[in-house]
Every structure is written in structure tokens, then in C-alpha cells.
Design a protein around this motif. Structure first.
Motif, mmCIF file in Angstrom:
data_model
loop_
_atom_site.group_PDB
_atom_site.id
_atom_site.type_symbol
_atom_site.label_atom_id
_atom_site.label_comp_id
_atom_site.label_asym_id
_atom_site.label_seq_id
_atom_site.Cartn_x
_atom_site.Cartn_y
_atom_site.Cartn_z
ATOM 1 N N SER A 267 51.573 38.141 31.568
ATOM 2 C CA SER A 267 50.155 38.125 31.912
ATOM 3 C C SER A 267 49.350 37.466 30.804
ATOM 4 C CB SER A 267 49.653 39.562 32.129
ATOM 5 O OG SER A 267 48.242 39.590 32.229
ATOM 6 N N GLU A 269 45.157 36.755 30.400
ATOM 7 C CA GLU A 269 43.878 37.010 31.062
ATOM 8 C C GLU A 269 42.871 35.882 30.908
ATOM 9 O OE1 GLU A 269 42.443 40.726 29.620
ATOM 10 O OE2 GLU A 269 43.870 41.902 30.806
ATOM 11 N N HIS A 288 42.540 41.199 37.829
ATOM 12 C CA HIS A 288 43.765 40.807 37.135
ATOM 13 C C HIS A 288 44.476 42.046 36.587
ATOM 14 C CE1 HIS A 288 45.856 37.587 34.571
ATOM 15 N NE2 HIS A 288 46.379 38.733 34.159
ATOM 16 N N LEU A 394 51.044 35.544 35.346
ATOM 17 C CA LEU A 394 49.786 35.839 36.022
ATOM 18 C C LEU A 394 48.662 35.225 35.208
ATOM 19 C CD1 LEU A 394 50.459 39.628 36.717
ATOM 20 C CD2 LEU A 394 50.890 37.705 38.270
ATOM 21 N N PRO A 396 44.369 33.514 35.533
ATOM 22 C CA PRO A 396 43.189 33.362 36.399
ATOM 23 C C PRO A 396 43.202 32.044 37.171
ATOM 24 C CG PRO A 396 42.552 34.157 34.223
ATOM 25 C CD PRO A 396 43.996 33.767 34.128
ATOM 26 N N ILE A 444 44.107 35.295 41.980
ATOM 27 C CA ILE A 444 44.906 35.113 40.770
ATOM 28 C C ILE A 444 45.959 34.045 41.028
ATOM 29 C CG2 ILE A 444 46.710 36.809 41.338
ATOM 30 C CD1 ILE A 444 46.490 37.763 38.387
#
Length: 476
Positions: A267, A269, A288, A394, A396, A444
Motif C-alpha cells: 500500500s 497512500e 484507501h 494499492l 490512489p 483505488i
């Protein structure tokens, strides 16, 4: 075809054909034509229709099915999209319809053939309803031009649907089509998918042909442009990708079963703080984090948070590499090669340190020009090594939700969140995550290593079940 729980205008058609189903193809096509007529005066997504031809083709499907077939499975294999309505981004050639790309000088251009992906969808039984709006020459992420005018977001008419495949994302989000064709050189599939609350997939570079669209990529840009599927339901992505890719599908692993419990999740962010890009919106961050929490608590995986420092240079990397072309459109040697002049390789970061000490034979502007292309190669290596064949990132889809019309002029580089993955050639699926407090779509990006599209598609299906997927405008 099958109905979901949504109202009639939001009828759900997934990737099964009309074999053995009571509903007639003409009924389905008429329903979608009716929906387009209902919403298009407000959103201006479909800029040229072929409703009469579509109804004739639907009648032919009904006649074919009325004849009866002993082997429906064989018919379904031959025509996986038999009778399914589809819309096409106007930049792709669709026989008999305009192909202007929003350019006034091309307002009289009518396609006399079909783009490769359009032809393949038609051969699979899909019925095109019309072509959809885009930005002029696909060079902006607001879909407005002087040929067709402005397209409005179905969740808020005062906001943009994204671009350049904005008309396509818009009509899908408004439930006016089952599936659509888009193109993506900097996020032109994923940004509209995000802004309109649908799924959009940028395949691994080179899997789906780009033939038959205007403008098409030249030089190094051919490695960045991707054609891909857009749809409201995650389960439609894979069959669309199979049909659109044709023989190119052999490069992927779509027949491999994916156990998400065995996948390594990462991940990130935000991009690390680029000065060219807006900070990530609070509600996008919250969505998220909910994905991360759900994966850890419900799927039982450990999501590793990563900070990939070079991501903050996404815009610089994309813009520099997009500018590499010769006078005839051919690829030219990289700036790094030119600085070395066929001698020892030039390491930009080392040259920068030498310059600061007054020891470099090169000027600062030249070194600065080299750095983004150098970062692109090292960033790709870092991400490919991180993701391997069993990892997902993951990230944005965009730092803010769909902005109001003309607002992108004040934040022109926000597309960097999607554009970087065109440069890196990685497969990415944009997945909707419900609506924010203003009723605007959240989403996402799910990113995998090269040719691991099956992982992002599997994740899309999982996230759809977990977070509800597409939400019909006006329902909430």
C-alpha cells in the motif's frame, strides 16, 4: 443477460449471452437506447448514435436464437457477447460513424472500417450503440471540444467526467451502456473510470492492439498507449480483455486461479509529496485505508506499507519520456545515451553530485533532462522486483474526486497518479469504492507486475463484493 436488483434503466447485463434466456435482444437494446435518450441531453456523452442499425442487429440476434441450436455452449463460445450493447470512444474507428477526436478540421471524417478491437467485439456478437465524447486529440482530462461540446459527470452535472475517455466513462456510469472501449496514455481509461464510479483496466503494454484510432501513438509513445475495457461490473473485464486482445491474450495468465490470500499486498497512500500535484483528499485516504483494513481483517493478509521515493517524480518522468521523438515521429536515442556519446555510461545522480562540486563536464539543464528517464528505468526495476509475479500495489487513482468544470486548468498535473504506470508498462485496474459525502465516486488503483493482469482483475472482483462496486447515480 440477467437482471440485477437495480431499476429498469440500470438493468444489469453481464458476460453471458442471450442463449436460452426469455428476454429478447431487441428488448435489451431498446432499454439501453431509451436510457441514453433519457440521460444524454444532460450529460452529452454519446455524440453520435447508430440506434436504427443496432435495433436491426438485435432483431438478427433474436432470429438467430429463434431458429434453435442443439449446442448452445458452442454458440456461446463463438459469440461470447451475443446481443450485448457496447459503446465506443469516438477516437476509435466504427464503420459509418465520425472519427474526429474532437478536432474541428476532422468534422467531416467518417470511418469506413472498424478499429481492430471494435471489429473483434462485433465479431463476438456485441452491438455498438454509438460513439462517445473525448477531449480534443485526447490531450486533456476534461472531455470537452469544439466539435461536440462538453460532457458532464452523471453524479454531478457541474463536474467533469474525466478524459480523454470521459464520454465512455460517463455513459457507463449513467447506465447507458453495458461495456465500452477506451484508450489510455496517461490515465485516460482510469481517470474517467474513477470519476464515474466504474471499472477500467489498463492492460500490460502490448497485449491489446491500438490499431484504428486517431490520434495513434508514434515513436516511443507506442510503448505507453494502451487500449482497454471499461464497464460497470468487474466480472465483465476479463471476457472483454480476452476478446479485445485476441491472440495477444496468450501473453497473460488469465486461466490461472488466483487465491488472494496468497497474494502479497503493498500500500502507498500518496506519491511522496510532489510539488506539481495536489495532496490526496481526506475521503480518498479514508477509503484507501478501509481497503487495507478489510484485506487484513477479512482476507487475513498482511498489507505492507511502502514508500517508493521516485514516485514523487511521476509527472517529470512522464512528460520527459513523452517528448522523445524524432522529426518524423521515430524514436531517438535517450538523452543519457547522447550525453555519453557512445562512450562510458552517464549516471545522472553521480553527474549531479559532480556538478555540485564543479567537476562535471555537463551543464545542469542537461543533467536535469536526463534524471527523469534514468528514474523511470530504476523505478520500473524497483516496482517489478517488489511486485514479482504474486504482488499487488494499492495506489490512489487520483488525488481528488471529480472536480468542477475548468478546475483542472489550475491543477493540470494531477494525472501523474495514473500516468506513471503507462511509462512503467504495468497492468492497472481502477476499482470503485462507493461514494463520498457529496455523492461523488471514490476509487483505488490496483497495480501488478508485467503480464499479471489476472491478479488485478481478481482483486477488482473481490473489492466489488466488499465495497459494492458501481452505484447508479441518484440511488444514494
Amino acid at each position: 443477460a440477467r437482471h440485477g436488483r437495480t431499476p429498469a434503466p440500470c438493468i444489469r447485463l453481464v458476460t453471458v449471452n442471450l442463449c436460452g434466456v426469455a428476454v429478447k435482444c431487441t428488448d435489451v437494446v431498446e432499454t439501453y437506447i431509451g436510457r441514453i435518450k433519457e440521460v444524454n441531453p444532460l450529460i452529452n456523452a454519446v455524440v453520435k448514435d447508430r440506434f436504427e442499425e443496432a435495433l436491426q442487429e438485435a432483431q438478427q440476434v433474436d432470429e438467430l436464437l429463434s431458429e434453435g441450436h442443439d449446442d448452445e455452449e458452442l454458440l456461446q463460445e463463438k459469440f461470447p457477447f451475443l446481443g450485448v450493447p457496447v459503446t465506443i470512444k469516438e477516437t476509435f474507428a466504427l464503420h459509418g460513424l465520425p472519427n474526429t477526436a474532437g478536432l474541428v478540421n476532422r468534422h467531416n471524417v467518417i470511418s469506413t472500417s472498424d478499429a481492430m478491437v471494435v471489429s473483434r467485439l462485433k465479431q463476438a456478437g456485441a452491438i455498438p450503440l454509438g460513439v462517445t465524447n473525448c477531449s480534443e486529440l485526447c490531450m486533456w482530462y476534461e472531455s470537452s471540444n469544439n466539435v461536440y461540446g462538453r460532457t458532464n459527470n452523471p453524479y454531478d452535472l457541474q463536474r467533469i467526467p474525466g478524459g480523454s475517455s470521459g464520454g465512455e466513462g460517463c455513459i457507463l456510469g449513467a447506465a447507458g451502456s453495458v461495456m465500452g472501449v477506451g484508450s489510455d496514455i496517461g490515465g485516460s481509461i482510469r481517470i474517467p473510470a474513477f470519476f464515474n464510479g466504474i471499472f477500467g483496466h489498463k492492460p500490460t503494454t502490448g497485449v491489446v492492439p491500438n490499431d484504428g484510432q486517431f490520434p495513434n501513438a508514434v515513436g516511443l509513445r507506442t510503448e505507453f498507449l494502451c487500449t482497454g475495457p471499461m464497464c460497470r461490473y468487474a466480472e465483465d473485464l476479463e471476457p472483454m480483455l480476452r476478446v479485445m486482445a485476441g491472440s495477444g491474450i496468450g501473453k497473460l495468465k488469465l486461466d490461472e486461479k488466483v487465491l488472494l490470500e496468497k497474494v502479497k499486498f503493498y500500500s502507498m497512500e500518496h506519491d511522496g509529496g510532489s510539488v506539481f500535484v495536489s495532496p490526496v483528499n481526506k475521503e480518498i485516504l479514508e477509503a484507501h485505508r478501509k481497503v487495507v483494513e478489510h484485506l487484513e481483517t477479512q482476507l487475513g493478509v498482511q498489507v505492507q506499507h511502502v514508500a517508493i521515493r521516485k514516485m514523487k517524480y511521476a509527472f517529470q518522468i512522464w512528460s520527459v519520456l513523452m517528448s522523445y521523438k524524432g522529426s518524423g515521429g521515430e524514436e531517438i536515442p535517450s538523452f543519457t545515451d547522447l550525453l555519453g556519446d557512445h562512450g562510458k555510461p552517464v549516471w545522472p545522480s553521480w553527474e549531479l553530485m559532480k556538478w555540485m562540486l564543479g567537476k562535471s563536464p555537463h551543464t545542469l539543464p542537461a543533467i536535469g533532462k536526463v534524471l527523469p528517464s534514468y528514474f523511470a528505468g530504476s523505478l520500473r526495476t524497483e516496482l517489478v522486483n517488489l511486485l514479482g509475479s504474486d504482488g499487488l500495489l494499492l495506489y490512489p487513482s487520483h488525488p481528488i474526486v471529480a472536480p468542477k468544470h475548468h478546475s483542472p486548468l489550475g491543477m493540470p498535473f494531477n494525472f501523474a497518479y495514473t500516468a506513471i504506470f503507462n511509462i512503467l508498462g504495468l497492468p492497472v485496474t481502477q476499482c470503485p469504492l462507493g461514494l463520498n459525502s457529496e455523492g461523488l465516486p471514490l476509487g483505488i488503483q490496483v497495480v501488478a507486475g508485467p503480464h499479471n493482469d489476472h491478479l488485478t482483475l481478481a482483486a477488482a472482483g473481490y473489492l466489488e463484493k466488499a465495497f459494492g462496486g458501481w452505484i447508479c447515480p441518484g440511488e444514494s
